[in-house]
Design an enzyme around this catalytic site. Sequence first.
Site, PDB file in Angstrom:
ATOM      1  N   SER A   1       0.824  -1.220   0.000  1.00 45.71           N
ATOM      2  CA  SER A   1       0.000   0.000   0.000  1.00 45.71           C
ATOM      3  C   SER A   1       0.847   1.254   0.000  1.00 45.71           C
ATOM      4  CB  SER A   1      -0.844   0.056   1.275  1.00 45.71           C
ATOM      5  OG  SER A   1      -1.734  -1.002   1.330  1.00 45.71           O
TER       6      SER A   1
ATOM      7  N   HIS B   1      -1.080  -2.717  -7.287  1.00 48.39           N
ATOM      8  CA  HIS B   1      -1.791  -2.278  -6.086  1.00 48.39           C
ATOM      9  C   HIS B   1      -3.301  -2.342  -6.306  1.00 48.39           C
ATOM     10  CE1 HIS B   1      -2.782   0.987  -2.924  1.00 48.39           C
ATOM     11  NE2 HIS B   1      -2.723  -0.199  -2.361  1.00 48.39           N
TER      12      HIS B   1
ATOM     13  N   GLU C   1      -3.582   0.001  -9.582  1.00 46.50           N
ATOM     14  CA  GLU C   1      -2.431   0.877  -9.819  1.00 46.50           C
ATOM     15  C   GLU C   1      -1.238  -0.002 -10.209  1.00 46.50           C
ATOM     16  OE1 GLU C   1      -3.277   4.660  -6.812  1.00 46.50           O
ATOM     17  OE2 GLU C   1      -2.110   2.996  -6.020  1.00 46.50           O
TER      18      GLU C   1
ATOM     19  N   ASN D   1      -3.466   6.255  -2.076  1.00 43.89           N
ATOM     20  CA  ASN D   1      -3.133   6.410  -0.650  1.00 43.89           C
ATOM     21  C   ASN D   1      -2.434   7.732  -0.342  1.00 43.89           C
ATOM     22  OD1 ASN D   1      -4.371   4.155   0.364  1.00 43.89           O
ATOM     23  ND2 ASN D   1      -2.613   2.823  -0.021  1.00 43.89           N
TER      24      ASN D   1
HETATM   25  N1  CAA Z   1     -17.112  -9.506  -2.962  1.00 43.90           N
HETATM   26  C1  CAA Z   1     -18.072  -9.453  -3.855  1.00 43.90           C
HETATM   27  N2  CAA Z   1     -19.073  -8.533  -3.783  1.00 43.90           N
HETATM   28  C2  CAA Z   1     -19.070  -7.662  -2.770  1.00 43.90           C
HETATM   29  C3  CAA Z   1     -18.065  -7.665  -1.798  1.00 43.90           C
HETATM   30  C4  CAA Z   1     -17.066  -8.643  -1.918  1.00 43.90           C
HETATM   31  N3  CAA Z   1     -16.065  -8.736  -1.036  1.00 43.90           N
HETATM   32  N4  CAA Z   1     -18.323  -6.662  -0.915  1.00 43.90           N
HETATM   33  C5  CAA Z   1     -19.437  -6.044  -1.333  1.00 43.90           C
HETATM   34  N5  CAA Z   1     -19.880  -6.643  -2.453  1.00 43.90           N
HETATM   35  C6  CAA Z   1     -21.045  -6.252  -3.264  1.00 43.90           C
HETATM   36  C7  CAA Z   1     -22.366  -6.600  -2.612  1.00 43.90           C
HETATM   37  O1  CAA Z   1     -22.822  -7.882  -3.008  1.00 43.90           O
HETATM   38  C8  CAA Z   1     -23.277  -5.507  -3.084  1.00 43.90           C
HETATM   39  O2  CAA Z   1     -23.829  -5.794  -4.335  1.00 43.90           O
HETATM   40  P1  CAA Z   1     -25.262  -5.138  -4.756  1.00 43.90           P
HETATM   41  O3  CAA Z   1     -25.106  -3.646  -4.653  1.00 43.90           O
HETATM   42  O4  CAA Z   1     -25.465  -5.590  -6.139  1.00 43.90           O
HETATM   43  O5  CAA Z   1     -26.214  -5.699  -3.779  1.00 43.90           O
HETATM   44  C9  CAA Z   1     -22.352  -4.325  -3.292  1.00 43.90           C
HETATM   45  O6  CAA Z   1     -21.024  -4.836  -3.378  1.00 43.90           O
HETATM   46  C10 CAA Z   1     -22.490  -3.370  -2.181  1.00 43.90           C
HETATM   47  O7  CAA Z   1     -22.241  -4.079  -0.959  1.00 43.90           O
HETATM   48  P2  CAA Z   1     -23.100  -3.909   0.356  1.00 43.90           P
HETATM   49  O8  CAA Z   1     -24.552  -3.728   0.033  1.00 43.90           O
HETATM   50  O9  CAA Z   1     -22.736  -5.033   1.275  1.00 43.90           O
HETATM   51  O10 CAA Z   1     -22.537  -2.612   1.054  1.00 43.90           O
HETATM   52  P3  CAA Z   1     -22.274  -1.162   0.496  1.00 43.90           P
HETATM   53  O11 CAA Z   1     -23.317  -0.725  -0.453  1.00 43.90           O
HETATM   54  O12 CAA Z   1     -21.988  -0.375   1.710  1.00 43.90           O
HETATM   55  O13 CAA Z   1     -20.920  -1.311  -0.343  1.00 43.90           O
HETATM   56  C11 CAA Z   1     -18.596  -1.248  -0.502  1.00 43.90           C
HETATM   57  C12 CAA Z   1     -19.784  -1.877   0.197  1.00 43.90           C
HETATM   58  C13 CAA Z   1     -18.527  -1.719  -1.955  1.00 43.90           C
HETATM   59  C14 CAA Z   1     -17.377  -1.757   0.249  1.00 43.90           C
HETATM   60  C15 CAA Z   1     -18.719   0.322  -0.474  1.00 43.90           C
HETATM   61  O14 CAA Z   1     -19.061   0.748   0.808  1.00 43.90           O
HETATM   62  C16 CAA Z   1     -17.450   1.017  -0.889  1.00 43.90           C
HETATM   63  O15 CAA Z   1     -17.172   1.170  -2.071  1.00 43.90           O
HETATM   64  N6  CAA Z   1     -16.675   1.488   0.117  1.00 43.90           N
HETATM   65  C17 CAA Z   1     -15.409   2.178  -0.119  1.00 43.90           C
HETATM   66  C18 CAA Z   1     -14.336   1.163  -0.347  1.00 43.90           C
HETATM   67  C19 CAA Z   1     -13.010   1.816  -0.615  1.00 43.90           C
HETATM   68  O16 CAA Z   1     -12.831   3.021  -0.606  1.00 43.90           O
HETATM   69  N7  CAA Z   1     -11.999   0.964  -0.863  1.00 43.90           N
HETATM   70  C20 CAA Z   1     -10.655   1.406  -1.075  1.00 43.90           C
HETATM   71  C21 CAA Z   1      -9.931   1.430   0.239  1.00 43.90           C
HETATM   72  S1  CAA Z   1      -8.265   1.975   0.081  1.00 43.90           S
HETATM   73  C22 CAA Z   1      -7.440   0.594  -0.399  1.00 43.90           C
HETATM   74  O17 CAA Z   1      -7.974  -0.473  -0.580  1.00 43.90           O
HETATM   75  C23 CAA Z   1      -5.979   0.756  -0.660  1.00 43.90           C
HETATM   76  C24 CAA Z   1      -5.080   0.508   0.435  1.00 43.90           C
HETATM   77  O18 CAA Z   1      -3.891   0.325   0.128  1.00 43.90           O
HETATM   78  C25 CAA Z   1      -5.496   0.532   1.852  1.00 43.90           C
HETATM   79  P1  NAD Z   2      -3.993  -9.475   6.019  1.00 43.97           P
HETATM   80  O1  NAD Z   2      -3.419  -9.364   7.360  1.00 43.97           O
HETATM   81  O2  NAD Z   2      -5.454  -9.641   5.858  1.00 43.97           O
HETATM   82  O3  NAD Z   2      -3.290 -10.715   5.243  1.00 43.97           O
HETATM   83  C1  NAD Z   2      -1.922 -10.929   5.193  1.00 43.97           C
HETATM   84  C2  NAD Z   2      -1.692 -12.416   5.108  1.00 43.97           C
HETATM   85  O4  NAD Z   2      -0.303 -12.675   4.841  1.00 43.97           O
HETATM   86  C3  NAD Z   2      -2.058 -13.156   6.407  1.00 43.97           C
HETATM   87  O5  NAD Z   2      -3.042 -14.145   6.114  1.00 43.97           O
HETATM   88  C4  NAD Z   2      -0.733 -13.770   6.848  1.00 43.97           C
HETATM   89  O6  NAD Z   2      -0.874 -15.050   7.453  1.00 43.97           O
HETATM   90  C5  NAD Z   2       0.002 -13.877   5.509  1.00 43.97           C
HETATM   91  N1  NAD Z   2       1.458 -14.006   5.645  1.00 43.97           N
HETATM   92  C6  NAD Z   2       2.291 -13.323   6.474  1.00 43.97           C
HETATM   93  N2  NAD Z   2       3.563 -13.766   6.300  1.00 43.97           N
HETATM   94  C7  NAD Z   2       3.521 -14.715   5.322  1.00 43.97           C
HETATM   95  C8  NAD Z   2       4.494 -15.551   4.697  1.00 43.97           C
HETATM   96  N3  NAD Z   2       5.789 -15.473   5.031  1.00 43.97           N
HETATM   97  N4  NAD Z   2       4.099 -16.409   3.714  1.00 43.97           N
HETATM   98  C9  NAD Z   2       2.802 -16.492   3.361  1.00 43.97           C
HETATM   99  N5  NAD Z   2       1.828 -15.738   3.937  1.00 43.97           N
HETATM  100  C10 NAD Z   2       2.180 -14.868   4.901  1.00 43.97           C
HETATM  101  O7  NAD Z   2      -3.451  -8.228   5.202  1.00 43.97           O
HETATM  102  P2  NAD Z   2      -4.114  -7.481   3.934  1.00 43.97           P
HETATM  103  O8  NAD Z   2      -5.011  -6.409   4.428  1.00 43.97           O
HETATM  104  O9  NAD Z   2      -4.617  -8.517   3.000  1.00 43.97           O
HETATM  105  O10 NAD Z   2      -2.813  -6.761   3.349  1.00 43.97           O
HETATM  106  C11 NAD Z   2      -1.857  -7.477   2.606  1.00 43.97           C
HETATM  107  C12 NAD Z   2      -1.032  -6.520   1.771  1.00 43.97           C
HETATM  108  O11 NAD Z   2      -1.918  -5.821   0.874  1.00 43.97           O
HETATM  109  C13 NAD Z   2      -0.285  -5.435   2.573  1.00 43.97           C
HETATM  110  O12 NAD Z   2       0.944  -5.161   1.967  1.00 43.97           O
HETATM  111  C14 NAD Z   2      -1.226  -4.244   2.468  1.00 43.97           C
HETATM  112  O13 NAD Z   2      -0.531  -3.033   2.576  1.00 43.97           O
HETATM  113  C15 NAD Z   2      -1.778  -4.425   1.058  1.00 43.97           C
HETATM  114  N6  NAD Z   2      -3.103  -3.785   0.817  1.00 43.97           N
HETATM  115  C16 NAD Z   2      -4.074  -3.851   1.768  1.00 43.97           C
HETATM  116  C17 NAD Z   2      -5.298  -3.244   1.527  1.00 43.97           C
HETATM  117  C18 NAD Z   2      -6.419  -3.294   2.538  1.00 43.97           C
HETATM  118  O14 NAD Z   2      -7.402  -2.569   2.389  1.00 43.97           O
HETATM  119  N7  NAD Z   2      -6.366  -4.110   3.568  1.00 43.97           N
HETATM  120  C19 NAD Z   2      -5.537  -2.598   0.308  1.00 43.97           C
HETATM  121  C20 NAD Z   2      -4.513  -2.574  -0.659  1.00 43.97           C
HETATM  122  C21 NAD Z   2      -3.277  -3.164  -0.388  1.00 43.97           C
END
Ligand code: CAA
Ligand code: NAD
Length: 306
Positions: free
Chosen positions: A141, A162, A174, A212
């Site tokens: 991330s 990503h 990404e 991010n």
């Molecule tokens: N797999 C398959 N389908 C899924 C799912 C999953 N894991 N999660 C949700 N869905 C589907 C549901 O079936 C539902 O479908 P319908 O609309 O057709 O019924 C739809 O997605 C919406 O789901 P929910 O009704 O359960 O809930 P919601 O309307 O609140 O949506 C959400 C859930 C899609 C997660 C929405 O809230 C959303 O887009 N949230 C923002 C998510 C976001 O910003 N993600 C990026 C985070 S940053 C990141 O990931 C990067 C990083 O490095 C940290």
């Molecule tokens: P998570 O904790 O849900 O899963 C990580 C998994 O890696 C765990 O199941 C753990 O057992 C496994 N693991 C650790 N060491 C290992 C090894 N040596 N061999 C095999 N498996 C091992 O974490 P996550 O949220 O899925 O995040 C995973 C990566 O994806 C991170 O680098 C995170 O930054 C990135 N990411 C996360 C998100 C998010 O929304 N959570 C979004 C984008 C990218």
Amino acid sequence: MNKIFVWTRKFSISTSQNAIKTVTVIGGGLMGSGIAQVTAQAGQNVTIVDLEPEILNKAQKSIQANLGRVAKKLYKDDPGKIEGFVKESLDRIKISTKVEDSVNADLMVEAMVEKLDIKQDLFNKLDKLAPEHTILATNTSSISVNAIGSGIKRKDKFGGLHFFNPVPVMRLLEVIKSDHISEDTYQAMMEWGKSVGKTCITCKDTPGFVVNRILAPYSAEALRMYERGDASAEDIDTAMRLGAGYPMGPLELADYTGLDLKKSILAVMLKETGNPVFEPIGVLDKLVKEGKYGRKTGEGIYKYNK
Ligand code: CAA
Ligand code: NAD
């Protein structure tokens, strides 16, 4: 080129011609299981590697449930096909606890914990074990992709892929250009991203990449407002959903992606950019110390039914 795209409101499924036919995902948590799912539903064979059989079983269960959600929508006019789609996709997924046994792949995507040394160790190992043609990618991330791959020889076959959470729903990928990535590898990554239904954008290896870099300060400000008691968690989230049009508020989203990950991202971003917005946040540190990581542990800023 022979491409079929099927778009529904929230899902993207695509099959396109791409050179990558077999994939290994290392880490079967939140992200790894999602990446494996979209790979399998695009018709490619995928192996998920994680440390314990228990984690892998959990990943398989969540993939099965999420494939069901996808299939219900894809085949709403032809429900007879739902079972077949789910079964065929699941049949393409293998699981393993040994990465050494799973290196025969065209692409290996790492989705393990957000720690530089753990990722470096894995890539150093994969570089030695995987066939010469195998492309290696990290789903980090925030950590520098170049730093993660600094110990490997095949720097031309290495970059960032990503994905966003939840992977089956979020349409963006990404593609991160490491310093020494070859044009062929970059093109193969872009093509593969399309083949699993994603819209790909390209970014340099810059802290937080695009999403991010913009999302992390927003999230940090929300956590500080919550900490100061400027408004309740519910009101902060409602404000950003209804006042700014986000599908989730910033605190719900932090719980959703994981507070442990949020803390790691902020620490990396502070180190890389020096921007004080990424300074440690007391309430976040406290929750993480208590093991309250958000949805995945049943409690974070909010409480969840397990
Ligand atoms: N797999 C398959 N389908 C899924 C799912 C999953 N894991 N999660 C949700 N869905 C589907 C549901 O079936 C539902 O479908 P319908 O609309 O057709 O019924 C739809 O997605 C919406 O789901 P929910 O009704 O359960 O809930 P919601 O309307 O609140 O949506 C959400 C859930 C899609 C997660 C929405 O809230 C959303 O887009 N949230 C923002 C998510 C976001 O910003 N993600 C990026 C985070 S940053 C990141 O990931 C990067 C990083 O490095 C940290
Ligand atoms: P998570 O904790 O849900 O899963 C990580 C998994 O890696 C765990 O199941 C753990 O057992 C496994 N693991 C650790 N060491 C290992 C090894 N040596 N061999 C095999 N498996 C091992 O974490 P996550 O949220 O899925 O995040 C995973 C990566 O994806 C991170 O680098 C995170 O930054 C990135 N990411 C996360 C998100 C998010 O929304 N959570 C979004 C984008 C990218």
